[in-house]
Design an enzyme around this catalytic site. Structure first.
Site, PDB file in Angstrom:
ATOM      1  N   ALA A  40       0.872  -1.168   0.000  1.00  0.00           N
ATOM      2  CA  ALA A  40       0.000   0.000   0.000  1.00  0.00           C
ATOM      3  C   ALA A  40       0.910   1.219   0.000  1.00  0.00           C
ATOM      4  O   ALA A  40       2.071   1.137   0.423  1.00  0.00           O
ATOM      5  CB  ALA A  40      -0.883  -0.025   1.242  1.00  0.00           C
ATOM      6  N   GLY A  84       0.661  -4.833   0.900  1.00  0.00           N
ATOM      7  CA  GLY A  84      -0.548  -4.849   0.075  1.00  0.00           C
ATOM      8  C   GLY A  84      -0.315  -5.503  -1.282  1.00  0.00           C
ATOM      9  O   GLY A  84      -1.252  -6.020  -1.894  1.00  0.00           O
ATOM     10  N   GLU A 135      -0.692  -9.074  -0.652  1.00  0.00           N
ATOM     11  CA  GLU A 135      -2.129  -9.267  -0.374  1.00  0.00           C
ATOM     12  C   GLU A 135      -2.957  -9.207  -1.664  1.00  0.00           C
ATOM     13  O   GLU A 135      -3.902  -9.977  -1.845  1.00  0.00           O
ATOM     14  CB  GLU A 135      -2.596  -8.217   0.638  1.00  0.00           C
ATOM     15  CG  GLU A 135      -1.966  -8.436   2.008  1.00  0.00           C
ATOM     16  CD  GLU A 135      -2.133  -7.258   2.952  1.00  0.00           C
ATOM     17  OE1 GLU A 135      -1.781  -6.123   2.584  1.00  0.00           O
ATOM     18  OE2 GLU A 135      -2.623  -7.466   4.072  1.00  0.00           O
ATOM     19  N   GLU A 138       4.692  -4.970   7.041  1.00  0.00           N
ATOM     20  CA  GLU A 138       3.977  -3.886   7.735  1.00  0.00           C
ATOM     21  C   GLU A 138       4.459  -3.688   9.168  1.00  0.00           C
ATOM     22  O   GLU A 138       4.473  -2.581   9.693  1.00  0.00           O
ATOM     23  CB  GLU A 138       2.466  -4.173   7.747  1.00  0.00           C
ATOM     24  CG  GLU A 138       1.787  -4.069   6.393  1.00  0.00           C
ATOM     25  CD  GLU A 138       1.770  -5.365   5.601  1.00  0.00           C
ATOM     26  OE1 GLU A 138       2.541  -6.292   5.935  1.00  0.00           O
ATOM     27  OE2 GLU A 138       0.983  -5.460   4.640  1.00  0.00           O
TER      28      GLU A 138
HETATM   29  N1  CAA Z   1       4.640   3.169  -0.753  1.00  0.00           N
HETATM   30  C1  CAA Z   1       5.062   4.315  -1.319  1.00  0.00           C
HETATM   31  N2  CAA Z   1       6.215   4.428  -2.015  1.00  0.00           N
HETATM   32  C2  CAA Z   1       6.970   3.316  -2.124  1.00  0.00           C
HETATM   33  C3  CAA Z   1       6.597   2.094  -1.554  1.00  0.00           C
HETATM   34  C4  CAA Z   1       5.364   2.028  -0.846  1.00  0.00           C
HETATM   35  N3  CAA Z   1       4.895   0.884  -0.302  1.00  0.00           N
HETATM   36  N4  CAA Z   1       7.569   1.177  -1.804  1.00  0.00           N
HETATM   37  C5  CAA Z   1       8.513   1.829  -2.525  1.00  0.00           C
HETATM   38  N5  CAA Z   1       8.154   3.119  -2.712  1.00  0.00           N
HETATM   39  C6  CAA Z   1       8.907   4.157  -3.428  1.00  0.00           C
HETATM   40  C7  CAA Z   1      10.103   4.622  -2.613  1.00  0.00           C
HETATM   41  O1  CAA Z   1       9.718   5.563  -1.645  1.00  0.00           O
HETATM   42  C8  CAA Z   1      10.990   5.189  -3.695  1.00  0.00           C
HETATM   43  O2  CAA Z   1      10.497   6.453  -4.035  1.00  0.00           O
HETATM   44  P1  CAA Z   1      11.508   7.734  -4.132  1.00  0.00           P
HETATM   45  O3  CAA Z   1      12.444   7.379  -5.243  1.00  0.00           O
HETATM   46  O4  CAA Z   1      10.602   8.870  -4.450  1.00  0.00           O
HETATM   47  O5  CAA Z   1      12.211   7.815  -2.833  1.00  0.00           O
HETATM   48  C9  CAA Z   1      10.720   4.264  -4.880  1.00  0.00           C
HETATM   49  O6  CAA Z   1       9.487   3.622  -4.603  1.00  0.00           O
HETATM   50  C10 CAA Z   1      11.781   3.201  -5.045  1.00  0.00           C
HETATM   51  O7  CAA Z   1      11.920   2.514  -3.800  1.00  0.00           O
HETATM   52  P2  CAA Z   1      13.334   2.326  -3.062  1.00  0.00           P
HETATM   53  O8  CAA Z   1      14.263   3.443  -3.395  1.00  0.00           O
HETATM   54  O9  CAA Z   1      13.052   2.097  -1.614  1.00  0.00           O
HETATM   55  O10 CAA Z   1      13.854   0.988  -3.766  1.00  0.00           O
HETATM   56  P3  CAA Z   1      14.814  -0.119  -3.161  1.00  0.00           P
HETATM   57  O11 CAA Z   1      15.153  -1.027  -4.301  1.00  0.00           O
HETATM   58  O12 CAA Z   1      15.939   0.503  -2.402  1.00  0.00           O
HETATM   59  O13 CAA Z   1      13.924  -0.924  -2.091  1.00  0.00           O
HETATM   60  C11 CAA Z   1      11.924  -2.035  -1.321  1.00  0.00           C
HETATM   61  C12 CAA Z   1      12.817  -1.666  -2.528  1.00  0.00           C
HETATM   62  C13 CAA Z   1      12.678  -2.998  -0.412  1.00  0.00           C
HETATM   63  C14 CAA Z   1      10.682  -2.721  -1.882  1.00  0.00           C
HETATM   64  C15 CAA Z   1      11.561  -0.757  -0.542  1.00  0.00           C
HETATM   65  O14 CAA Z   1      11.071   0.208  -1.444  1.00  0.00           O
HETATM   66  C16 CAA Z   1      10.529  -0.972   0.518  1.00  0.00           C
HETATM   67  O15 CAA Z   1      10.851  -1.470   1.592  1.00  0.00           O
HETATM   68  N6  CAA Z   1       9.263  -0.554   0.258  1.00  0.00           N
HETATM   69  C17 CAA Z   1       8.192  -0.598   1.224  1.00  0.00           C
HETATM   70  C18 CAA Z   1       7.698  -2.027   1.435  1.00  0.00           C
HETATM   71  C19 CAA Z   1       6.628  -2.036   2.505  1.00  0.00           C
HETATM   72  O16 CAA Z   1       6.875  -1.733   3.650  1.00  0.00           O
HETATM   73  N7  CAA Z   1       5.414  -2.403   2.117  1.00  0.00           N
HETATM   74  C20 CAA Z   1       4.282  -2.450   3.014  1.00  0.00           C
HETATM   75  C21 CAA Z   1       3.489  -1.190   2.900  1.00  0.00           C
HETATM   76  S1  CAA Z   1       2.228  -1.046   4.149  1.00  0.00           S
HETATM   77  C22 CAA Z   1       0.944  -1.970   3.569  1.00  0.00           C
HETATM   78  O17 CAA Z   1       0.991  -2.567   2.522  1.00  0.00           O
HETATM   79  C23 CAA Z   1      -0.268  -1.976   4.471  1.00  0.00           C
HETATM   80  C24 CAA Z   1      -1.331  -2.930   4.097  1.00  0.00           C
HETATM   81  O18 CAA Z   1      -1.215  -4.128   4.287  1.00  0.00           O
HETATM   82  C25 CAA Z   1      -2.594  -2.439   3.598  1.00  0.00           C
END
Ligand code: CAA
Length: 257
Positions: A65, A108, A111, A131
């Site tokens: 998400a 998400g 999911e 998460e």
């Molecule tokens: N939401 C918003 N933006 C996201 C995102 C997310 N879930 N995941 C990645 N992005 C964005 C980053 O912020 C980044 O944007 P900027 O260049 O503007 O900074 C861009 O995508 C590229 O990401 P990274 O630079 O972080 O890429 P990476 O290769 O270094 O890492 C990754 C990849 C490990 C997937 C890392 O991006 C990450 O950890 N992302 C978040 C994963 C996460 O925590 N997901 C759960 C979200 S909460 C949820 O989903 C709740 C639910 O159940 C409903």
């Protein structure tokens, strides 16, 4: 229709939806949800479409998400609006949906893949529910669907630590049905979807309903439900055609009636 966050097309009798927010690793925001519902509704209304493939990019199916959209939200507001409950509608798609997953399927994203009927993964796929590392828990079904898919031990491991599992582990644990080379992913998913689309729609849709019922009810009720659906298919032209074609040693020509 023009979409901002998706690429929506048909390939033969298959509806293909590609998540397309590369700058955010396909993070799922409210626009993605709105557009995915619209795309699914259009495919459901299209008689020619018999199955849907949902995919992302090589780097990410979806990284969760949208954290940036969620960051400022307050409890009272998201409780009152029942934030993210709209994804239930996506999960309830009646035509079969195959997730073709390459790269990250996190939070998400994992999911959403689990809302599909089955997952075909590229060798590069990484699944997880991170998460907990953000101070929250899965909110789009992870604690429920992942547990049903892989069992308590693996679900607890993933959800409590936030670690990722690779495609091989995901296949071993029953989360994905097939793992293929990255360059084969879309073709494999489209071929499976085309095969499904070539079969009798009523039987395909009832098969999906029957399997899903296994997660909702007792064995006794599930068996009764399956048997009633089985009986009802004898009211279709396609049952007559399918069985006649077998006996006459020819290919069936289903009319989806
Ligand atoms: N939401 C918003 N933006 C996201 C995102 C997310 N879930 N995941 C990645 N992005 C964005 C980053 O912020 C980044 O944007 P900027 O260049 O503007 O900074 C861009 O995508 C590229 O990401 P990274 O630079 O972080 O890429 P990476 O290769 O270094 O890492 C990754 C990849 C490990 C997937 C890392 O991006 C990450 O950890 N992302 C978040 C994963 C996460 O925590 N997901 C759960 C979200 S909460 C949820 O989903 C709740 C639910 O159940 C409903």
């Amino acid at each position: 229709m023009a979409y901002e966050t998706l690429i929506v097309e048909t390939r033969g009798n298959v509806g293909l939806v590609t998540l397309n927010r590369p700058q955010a690793l396909n993070a799922l925001n409210s626009t993605v949800l709105k557009e995915l519902k619209e795309a699914y509704a259009a495919f459901h209304a299209d008689e020619a479409v018999g199955a849907i493939v949902l995919t992302g990019s090589e780097r990410a199916f979806a990284a969760g998400a949208d954290i940036k959209e969620m960051q400022p939200l307050q409890f009272a507001d998201i409780y009152k609006s029942d934030f993210i409950s709209g994804w239930d509608e996506v999960a309830k798609a009646r035509k079969p949906v195959i997730a073709a997953v390459s790269g990250f399927a996190l939070g998400g994203g994992c999911e959403l893949a689990m809302m599909c009927d089955f997952i075909i993964a590229s060798e590069t796929a990484k699944f997880g529910q991170p998460e907990i590392t953000l101070g929250v828990i899965p909110g789009m079904g992870g604690s429920q669907r992942l547990t049903r898919a892989v069992g308590k031990a693996k679900a607890m491991d993933l959800i409590l630590t936030g670690r990722m599992m690779d495609a091989a582990e995901a296949e071993r644990s029953g989360l994905v049905s097939r793992v293929v080379a990255p360059d084969r992913l879309l073709d494999e998913a489209l071929a499976a979807a085309e095969k499904i689309a070539s079969l009798s729609r009523p039987s395909v849709m009832m098969a999906k309903e029957a399997v899903n019922r296994a997660f909702e009810t007792t064995l006794e009720e599930g068996l009764r439900f399956e048997r009633r659906l089985f009986h009802s298919l004898f009211a279709t032209d396609d049952q007559k055609e399918g069985m006649a074609a077998f006996v006459e040693k020819r290919k069936p020509a289903f009319t989806h009636r």
